[in-house]
Structures are given as C-alpha cells and as structure tokens.
Design a protein around this motif. Structure first.
Motif, PDB file in Angstrom:
ATOM      1  N   UNK A 162      21.958 142.476  57.810  1.00  0.00           N
ATOM      2  CA  UNK A 162      23.352 142.758  57.462  1.00  0.00           C
ATOM      3  C   UNK A 162      24.087 143.416  58.617  1.00  0.00           C
ATOM      4  N   UNK A 163      23.450 144.434  59.226  1.00  0.00           N
ATOM      5  CA  UNK A 163      24.094 145.106  60.350  1.00  0.00           C
ATOM      6  C   UNK A 163      24.221 144.175  61.551  1.00  0.00           C
ATOM      7  N   UNK A 164      23.236 143.334  61.768  1.00  0.00           N
ATOM      8  CA  UNK A 164      23.313 142.370  62.856  1.00  0.00           C
ATOM      9  C   UNK A 164      24.543 141.481  62.692  1.00  0.00           C
ATOM     10  N   UNK A 165      24.753 141.000  61.463  1.00  0.00           N
ATOM     11  CA  UNK A 165      25.884 140.126  61.195  1.00  0.00           C
ATOM     12  C   UNK A 165      27.207 140.863  61.366  1.00  0.00           C
ATOM     13  N   UNK A 166      27.268 142.106  60.862  1.00  0.00           N
ATOM     14  CA  UNK A 166      28.496 142.899  60.974  1.00  0.00           C
ATOM     15  C   UNK A 166      28.833 143.178  62.432  1.00  0.00           C
ATOM     16  N   UNK A 167      27.838 143.608  63.208  1.00  0.00           N
ATOM     17  CA  UNK A 167      28.077 143.925  64.615  1.00  0.00           C
ATOM     18  C   UNK A 167      28.445 142.672  65.399  1.00  0.00           C
ATOM     19  N   UNK A 168      27.812 141.553  65.056  1.00  0.00           N
ATOM     20  CA  UNK A 168      28.138 140.291  65.707  1.00  0.00           C
ATOM     21  C   UNK A 168      29.583 139.891  65.412  1.00  0.00           C
ATOM     22  N   UNK A 169      29.990 140.082  64.162  1.00  0.00           N
ATOM     23  CA  UNK A 169      31.372 139.760  63.788  1.00  0.00           C
ATOM     24  C   UNK A 169      32.363 140.646  64.547  1.00  0.00           C
ATOM     25  N   UNK A 170      32.073 141.950  64.614  1.00  0.00           N
ATOM     26  CA  UNK A 170      32.969 142.878  65.313  1.00  0.00           C
ATOM     27  C   UNK A 170      33.136 142.480  66.779  1.00  0.00           C
ATOM     28  N   UNK A 171      32.025 142.174  67.427  1.00  0.00           N
ATOM     29  CA  UNK A 171      32.072 141.820  68.842  1.00  0.00           C
ATOM     30  C   UNK A 171      32.851 140.525  69.059  1.00  0.00           C
ATOM     31  N   UNK A 172      32.614 139.546  68.176  1.00  0.00           N
ATOM     32  CA  UNK A 172      33.300 138.264  68.313  1.00  0.00           C
ATOM     33  C   UNK A 172      34.790 138.418  68.057  1.00  0.00           C
ATOM     34  N   UNK A 173      35.155 139.210  67.046  1.00  0.00           N
ATOM     35  CA  UNK A 173      36.559 139.392  66.687  1.00  0.00           C
ATOM     36  C   UNK A 173      37.356 140.065  67.804  1.00  0.00           C
ATOM     37  N   UNK A 174      36.685 140.855  68.638  1.00  0.00           N
ATOM     38  CA  UNK A 174      37.373 141.492  69.759  1.00  0.00           C
ATOM     39  C   UNK A 174      37.898 140.472  70.752  1.00  0.00           C
ATOM     40  N   UNK A 175      37.204 139.342  70.873  1.00  0.00           N
ATOM     41  CA  UNK A 175      37.582 138.325  71.841  1.00  0.00           C
ATOM     42  C   UNK A 175      38.148 137.075  71.172  1.00  0.00           C
ATOM     43  N   UNK A 176      38.235 137.095  69.859  1.00  0.00           N
ATOM     44  CA  UNK A 176      38.729 135.927  69.111  1.00  0.00           C
ATOM     45  C   UNK A 176      39.614 136.441  67.980  1.00  0.00           C
ATOM     46  N   UNK A 177      40.849 136.753  68.309  1.00  0.00           N
ATOM     47  CA  UNK A 177      41.755 137.389  67.349  1.00  0.00           C
ATOM     48  C   UNK A 177      42.013 136.561  66.090  1.00  0.00           C
ATOM     49  N   UNK A 178      42.119 135.232  66.177  1.00  0.00           N
ATOM     50  CA  UNK A 178      42.370 134.445  64.949  1.00  0.00           C
ATOM     51  C   UNK A 178      41.142 134.287  64.055  1.00  0.00           C
ATOM     52  N   UNK A 179      39.996 134.816  64.471  1.00  0.00           N
ATOM     53  CA  UNK A 179      38.738 134.571  63.757  1.00  0.00           C
ATOM     54  C   UNK A 179      38.811 134.840  62.260  1.00  0.00           C
ATOM     55  N   UNK A 180      39.332 136.003  61.799  1.00  0.00           N
ATOM     56  CA  UNK A 180      39.327 136.261  60.344  1.00  0.00           C
ATOM     57  C   UNK A 180      40.077 135.196  59.552  1.00  0.00           C
ATOM     58  N   UNK A 181      41.228 134.761  60.080  1.00  0.00           N
ATOM     59  CA  UNK A 181      42.043 133.778  59.355  1.00  0.00           C
ATOM     60  C   UNK A 181      41.396 132.398  59.389  1.00  0.00           C
ATOM     61  N   UNK A 182      40.754 132.071  60.492  1.00  0.00           N
ATOM     62  CA  UNK A 182      40.083 130.770  60.588  1.00  0.00           C
ATOM     63  C   UNK A 182      38.920 130.696  59.609  1.00  0.00           C
ATOM     64  N   UNK A 183      38.125 131.765  59.538  1.00  0.00           N
ATOM     65  CA  UNK A 183      36.997 131.780  58.608  1.00  0.00           C
ATOM     66  C   UNK A 183      37.472 131.761  57.163  1.00  0.00           C
ATOM     67  N   UNK A 184      38.528 132.529  56.887  1.00  0.00           N
ATOM     68  CA  UNK A 184      39.072 132.546  55.528  1.00  0.00           C
ATOM     69  C   UNK A 184      39.598 131.173  55.139  1.00  0.00           C
ATOM     70  N   UNK A 185      40.347 130.557  56.048  1.00  0.00           N
ATOM     71  CA  UNK A 185      40.889 129.228  55.761  1.00  0.00           C
ATOM     72  C   UNK A 185      39.809 128.192  55.559  1.00  0.00           C
ATOM     73  N   UNK A 186      38.768 128.238  56.407  1.00  0.00           N
ATOM     74  CA  UNK A 186      37.676 127.268  56.291  1.00  0.00           C
ATOM     75  C   UNK A 186      36.917 127.454  54.986  1.00  0.00           C
ATOM     76  N   UNK A 187      36.652 128.718  54.631  1.00  0.00           N
ATOM     77  CA  UNK A 187      35.899 128.984  53.406  1.00  0.00           C
ATOM     78  C   UNK A 187      36.673 128.606  52.164  1.00  0.00           C
ATOM     79  N   UNK A 188      37.942 129.057  52.096  1.00  0.00           N
ATOM     80  CA  UNK A 188      38.765 128.765  50.918  1.00  0.00           C
ATOM     81  C   UNK A 188      39.072 127.278  50.827  1.00  0.00           C
TER      82      UNK A 188
END
Length: 254
Positions: free
Chosen positions: A36-62
C-alpha cells in the motif's frame, strides 16, 4: 527456572518484532514498505511530474465503468455488470498509471549520469545487468558504461559524451570478447542523437533484440564475466550525479 527463561525469550522476541515494525514504518527504503505504501509513494512521485494524472486516472476508471454498466443494461443485468465494471475500471486505471509512472520516471532521471539503470531494472528476470562497470568524469559530463546479459546477448550500454564513449565502448568490447568466447558483444549509446537510443526506448530496444543465448549459455557467460570483474581495478566512481535512487519506487511502486 525453565519457565522464566521461556518468558524472557518470548518477551525479547516480541520486543524485536516491535522494533522491526517501527524500523519499517520509519524507513525511507522502498524495500521495507508494504504494497500500500509503495503504491502511495509511487503515485505521489509520479503526480509531481504528471499534473493531469489524477484526472486521467479518474476519467479512465469512471469511463470504463460506465461502458461496462451500459452493456449490463443492454443485457438486462446491470447489477452483475456494474460489479464487473468496478473491477474493469480499477484495472484500466492501474494499467494507465503504470505507463505514466514509467514516463514520469524517465522524464525525471533523463540527462542524469547513470540514468540508464532506470530502464535496465525494468528488463525482467530473464535479464541481468551490472550498472556502471566504468565511470569516467569528463569536463562537462560523466561517461558511464553499463552491462546487460540475457536472451538477446551481451550488451554494453554507454551514456555521456558521444565521442569519448566511442573509444571507451570499443575498449570494453575487446575486454569482454576475450572472456565471452564466441558470444557477440553488442554496444549501444544512449541518447537522442543519430544512432543512439533514448532512455525511454532503451528497455523496449533491448527486449526486441534477436534471441542469441539459451539460459544455460547465459549462466556460463555470467560466470566468465565475474572473473573479468574480479580482475578489474577497483576505481572509485567519480563524484557527481551518478545516482538514480528512488527510481524503482517510481517505476515499480517500490
């Protein structure tokens, strides 16, 4: 007497377990983290360099969920297909996240000395790699040569100044050919110039190489390479940005 010793041993073991849990909790080493922590830390690091990431993942999932749900209504089974849609949405979002995490890690470490290791550690179990078998500081750069061994053969990967690397790769190729005995030693220059392979294409490029070595042959060559490395002078790695620490947690959630 025996009972007292057993109690002391049990108490000591419990204390050691608590200490280990506390160490892992406060550790900055991804190898000590839970999934769980690995996934969270990986997400945090990726989001720092990929600002649209949350919306892209939300859009793809929904979006995936809604598509499956519509199919469920058409088949007159919305509840069953809706449950399936949740799983499909999570899976699609995760697949997209993995690809974007790779891209973000490549972007983060690009142009750093030793950055090829970011791609090499993604090759998989069939491949082994030895990072920075040589590292030389030049006036404006650090030239590094890595080694990869696997089904596609024995490969030397250089990164740094193209002109300086040409001679260094040729020298290392001769050394490796002397111990490889009939195994072709291939060379790759990493970069964006003509005839070079960019960091974000390095993993794919190596995996697409024609199969040359069987698993048994790989083990045999690996043993010979250990002999070569044992004879290599233990020179200190030049001071500089030869550091890709944290790449694994960005690329693999570790």
């Amino acid at each position: 007497m025996a009972s007292e010793k057993a109690k002391e041993l049990a108490a000591r073991q419990k204390a050691e377990i608590r200490a280990e849990k506390l160490r892992r909790k406060n550790s900055t080493d991804p190898a000590d983290w839970g999934r769980t922590r690995q996934l969270v830390e990986s997400y945090k690091m990726t989001a720092q360099h990929d600002k649209p990431l949350p919306w892209i993942l939300l859009g793809a999932g929904v979006g995936s969920f809604l598509v499956v749900l519509v199919i469920g209504f058409l088949l007159d089974s919305p509840i069953l297909w809706g449950i399936l849609g949740v799983s499909v949405g999570i899976l699609v979002a995760m697949l997209i996240f993995v690809q974007r995490a790779k891209r973000a890690a490549y972007k983060r470490y690009e142009n750093q000395a030793g950055s090829a290791e970011v791609a090499l550690q993604m090759l998989g179990k069939k491949w082994t790699y030895t990072p920075a078998i040589t590292a030389t500081r030049n006036r404006d750069s650090i030239d590094v040569i890595h080694r990869v061994l696997g089904p596609g053969g024995l490969i030397l990967i250089g990164e740094g100044d193209a002109k300086a690397l040409k001679a260094q790769l040729a020298s290392e190729k001769r050394k490796h050919e002397q111990v490889a005995y009939g195994v072709e030693v291939q060379t790759i220059q990493m970069g964006k110039g003509g005839g070079q392979v960019p960091l974000d294409q390095l993993e794919k490029h190596i995996k697409k190489l024609p199969k040359q070595l069987t698993p048994a042959r790989v083990v045999e060559v690996q043993a010979r390479l250990r002999a070569l490395d044992a004879m290599r002078p233990k020179l200190p790695i030049p001071k500089g940005p030869l550091n890709v620490k944290g790449a694994r947690q960005a690329m693999r959630g570790r």
